[in-house]
Design an enzyme around this catalytic site. Sequence first.
Site, short mmCIF file in Angstrom:
data_model
loop_
_atom_site.label_atom_id
_atom_site.label_comp_id
_atom_site.label_asym_id
_atom_site.label_seq_id
_atom_site.Cartn_x
_atom_site.Cartn_y
_atom_site.Cartn_z
N ARG A 1 2.53 -17.73 15.20
CA ARG A 1 1.23 -17.12 15.40
C ARG A 1 0.54 -18.13 16.31
O ARG A 1 -0.43 -18.69 16.03
CB ARG A 1 0.61 -16.82 14.37
CG ARG A 1 0.61 -15.43 13.79
CD ARG A 1 -0.33 -15.10 13.04
NE ARG A 1 -0.49 -13.66 12.81
CZ ARG A 1 -1.61 -13.24 12.00
NH1 ARG A 1 -2.32 -13.92 11.42
NH2 ARG A 1 -1.50 -11.63 11.86
N TYR B 1 -3.69 -16.93 8.31
CA TYR B 1 -3.35 -16.04 7.15
C TYR B 1 -4.44 -16.32 6.06
O TYR B 1 -4.88 -17.38 6.08
CB TYR B 1 -1.88 -16.28 6.95
CG TYR B 1 -1.09 -15.59 7.59
CD1 TYR B 1 -0.85 -14.20 7.90
CD2 TYR B 1 -0.09 -16.41 8.58
CE1 TYR B 1 0.07 -13.55 8.60
CE2 TYR B 1 0.62 -15.87 9.35
CZ TYR B 1 1.00 -14.53 9.57
OH TYR B 1 1.74 -13.73 10.39
N GLN C 1 1.44 -14.66 21.52
CA GLN C 1 0.87 -13.31 20.97
C GLN C 1 1.43 -12.12 21.74
O GLN C 1 1.64 -11.16 21.02
CB GLN C 1 -0.68 -13.44 21.40
CG GLN C 1 -1.57 -13.85 20.33
CD GLN C 1 -2.92 -13.93 20.77
OE1 GLN C 1 -3.27 -13.53 21.84
NE2 GLN C 1 -3.90 -14.57 19.99
N SER D 1 1.89 -8.14 14.84
CA SER D 1 0.47 -7.80 15.06
C SER D 1 0.43 -6.54 15.75
O SER D 1 -0.25 -5.92 15.50
CB SER D 1 -0.09 -8.90 16.01
OG SER D 1 -0.08 -10.04 15.30
N ASP E 1 4.45 -10.98 19.48
CA ASP E 1 4.11 -10.93 18.19
C ASP E 1 4.20 -9.21 17.69
O ASP E 1 3.35 -8.66 17.78
CB ASP E 1 2.66 -11.48 17.74
CG ASP E 1 2.56 -11.59 16.38
OD1 ASP E 1 3.38 -10.99 15.57
OD2 ASP E 1 1.53 -11.92 15.86
#
Lengths: 465, 521
Positions: free
Chosen positions: B122, B228, B127, B133, B130
């Site tokens: 992450r 997280y 991004q 996500s 990812d």
Amino acid sequence: MESVLLTIAYLASSVFFILALRGLSNQETARTGNIYGMVGMGLATLATFLAIKNGTPLSYTLLFGALVVGGAVGSVMAARVAMTSMPQMVALLHSFVGAAAVLVGFASFLNPGEHGGSAIFVVEVGVDIAIGAITFTGSVVAFLKLDARISGKPLVLPGRNYLNLAMLIGIILTGVMFGRTEGGEALGWLLAMTAIASVMGVHLVAAIGGADMPVVVSMLNSYSGWTAAAAGFMLGSDLLIITGALVGSSGAILSYIMCRAMNRSIWNVIFGGFGTPTATSKASTEQGEVREIDVENLVGELQAAKEVIIVPGYGMAVARAQHAVYELTSLLRQNGTKVRFGIHPVAGRLPGHMNVLLAEANVPYDIVLEMDEINEDFEKTDVVLVIGANDIVNPGAETDPGSPIYGMPVLKVWHAKMCVMSKRSRAAGYAGVDNPLFYMENTRMLFGDARDKVAELVTALKAGK
Amino acid sequence: MIVSIPRETFPGECRVAASPTAVKKLLKMGFEKVLVERGAGETASFSDAAYEQAGAVLVDTAAAFAQGDLLLKVRALSDAEVGKVKEGMHVMSYVYPASNKPLLEKLAARKVTLLAMDCVPRISRAQKMDALSAMSNISGYRAVIEAASHFGSFFTAQMTAAGRVPPAKVLIVGAGVAGLAAVGAARGLGAVVRAFDTRAAVREQVQSMGAEFLEVMVKEEGEGGGGYAKVMSPEYIKAEMELFAQQAKEVDIVITTALIPGRPAPKLWEKRAVENMKPGSVVIDMAAEQGGNCELTVPGKVVVHNGVKIVGLTDYPSRLPTTSSELYGNCLLNLLTDMGGGSGYHINMQDEAVRGALVLHEGTLTWPPPVVEPSPQAVKPAAAATPKPEAAAAVAKPANRGVRMAIVGGLLLALWLFLKFTQTGAASPATYAFLQHLTVFVLAVFVGWQVIWSVTAALHTPLMSLTNAISGIILVGAMLQTNGDTPTGALIISLIGALLAAINIVGGSYVTQRMLHMFRK
């Protein structure tokens, strides 16, 4: 003029100065801000004129003459200066502040009035003259360098930092002697101190060069403020103290911004400097093939592009290419292309120098963006045109820990689909660092004088319509 | 290099690893051929014809596994599929290596290079790769849609001729990617939305999406690294449970998305909370696959307790198969671009994103990846992004702050000593005057500091020339020295000073004005 009224006039001037600086927070209010500044200065000058004690027809006449001459010289300078020469102009004006502070310091020592005599006053005179002298000679050297009257290369004497230290100690010692003696002897010590401080100013600035000049100029800006503040202490004038503090912090902030934009500390800039043998880069040994592009092909790319970003650097100022760049911009915009400018904080030789040059060439300021505003947008940009910039677009700053400019924030032009570098030759930038950008697959080089090349682009674009 | 895209065989899985658009991009990227198993895109509404049109070659299952060099999948390989994998093949899919050890061993035996889409780190650069996500976002949206279909009323308030209907009240527990997507979707339908999260950092994100952010009265930060959450203290959890039991009486719909990496989902919605809810209310437990946030959740099922529906579905992304496949495919494409595309495909161990995702490299286990020190450039831009006083303050590290305090203290002490020992007897008026000036000076520095930071960077050159002009106010000092009726040294010096200062004032103001007039929109 009674002192209460004078104090109130000075208070009003101080407020006007703060409003003036406040006005610069954006382009719409900036002009009003500058007018506030002028009003403040007019008010303070007028009030002071009325407040001079023991004035005689002779002194008034002479003063009036000095003001008129000074004002005339200032207007002529300001009217004639080219925008590319702003760094020189600013440096020169700094030197005047320094010189004026030294002169006022001597005058108030010779003619102490009601403040004289106390230990504090003596210290104040000493501090005022020392900072003033450093500012004066430092700014003169900066002016000469920026105006290319002397070489812009850093003058590195052996053991230069010890020299600085020795001179600092010399200033303090002569200052102490000045405080402990009286009359002619004290004047002698004071002159000696002025001499040492002047040499120190020369030495400090002579050791810095090239792309570090923005930091030097903003640092001298800061000094000129502290000088004025020291003079304020000496003369017991809150107006001078406030103004000096405002200017001093302004210069300090600008220096800080410039240093951060180069990922270096202020100490590193003043006492370290590039080009020291310790900074060897493995990137400089790395070579590759550069791909050239000619004007004809570039015009095709520009016509097909939806988004173009232009990244100007000091080279644009040197080539005086800003007007040609503006013409190119307006042609592309008529063509429906979105054109914007990306400005690195240390592009040019003065903070905000590129902005002024582009503004001079009529480029609307809302398409001129700061590095942080535009850095994420390179990815969706079709063509990036780098004009006369090198180190500020060096990807090595992000990827090569061995590079001397590693960690410096740079404009990420290599994320664009295509990046065209307009350069006079293949030489490395100021930092002497090879630029891996030249060898990247999506980079094309446009060798030649920036102004000629951009003018050719403009002609070709017009013909292509 | 040949890419192959097999049909997903996991029961109920409707996604496919690449859409026809993605196939086109793969070919453009330089992969020589793309094999697609017949019917692979059917459940995601991509026809075989569309794949063919995009340039893919349609093959059967066996060929997809035997002929490709790079296998793109959504779900981890099943036991049956592992048997078909070609020796030395590269595979990209979800893996969940922590709970799939046997799979890794079998693939290692076949010298497979395995990249886990669920292990892409992450970091901001990654991004766009990812997949978790991207899928969470879809899940959050779909969870609201599921809730709406199980809920017996409107989401939005309505004033009808037949009477007034109040808006649904939705509580979202856990404001990660899925939670925020759920907030957005529920707000879009017109519900009153509240959200809870242990991480204070998400408060603004929640509020910016138009939801109310709930808090408990215990102060504790729930940020556990990498964006997280972490496990909270017992006191905090107790307060949290009380809050939920209270909220249960008010809300109509609860969507729970709370997950802690590497642990079973925390039990947040207790049985008593369910029993506090009005009949007809809905609990959507998005953590069902990891054991569920609600005590009564049955994974994969919808159960009813006291009239409250508890939805334990585990396949939200698969319920939006077209979009899920497109986005998952984009993540794969972005990762492949990062790895050099089709022509330059290689495993770069230095690339943080690739290294994070790499589970097997030619049969050798490379998971978990070594912990990477945050690189300096990852930190720097964040600090440089806001050139404001806050940033300047933030740059000052606590250690620096201590040093600064010491310097300021030292200066004050030196000042006191200086004033004390240069004086004999009581403090003179000059000392008081000096102290007064010092006060003005320090305050003016602070004012200057605040005002100058607000100056826009574009106007830094005019700022310098304006400060040139106003520092010419030293003129005042020079003027006050001009007196007497003989041209003494002091008078002449003062006059020269005044002349220089006048140049500054007039020249600086004028050139500033000239410059400012150039700035046009």
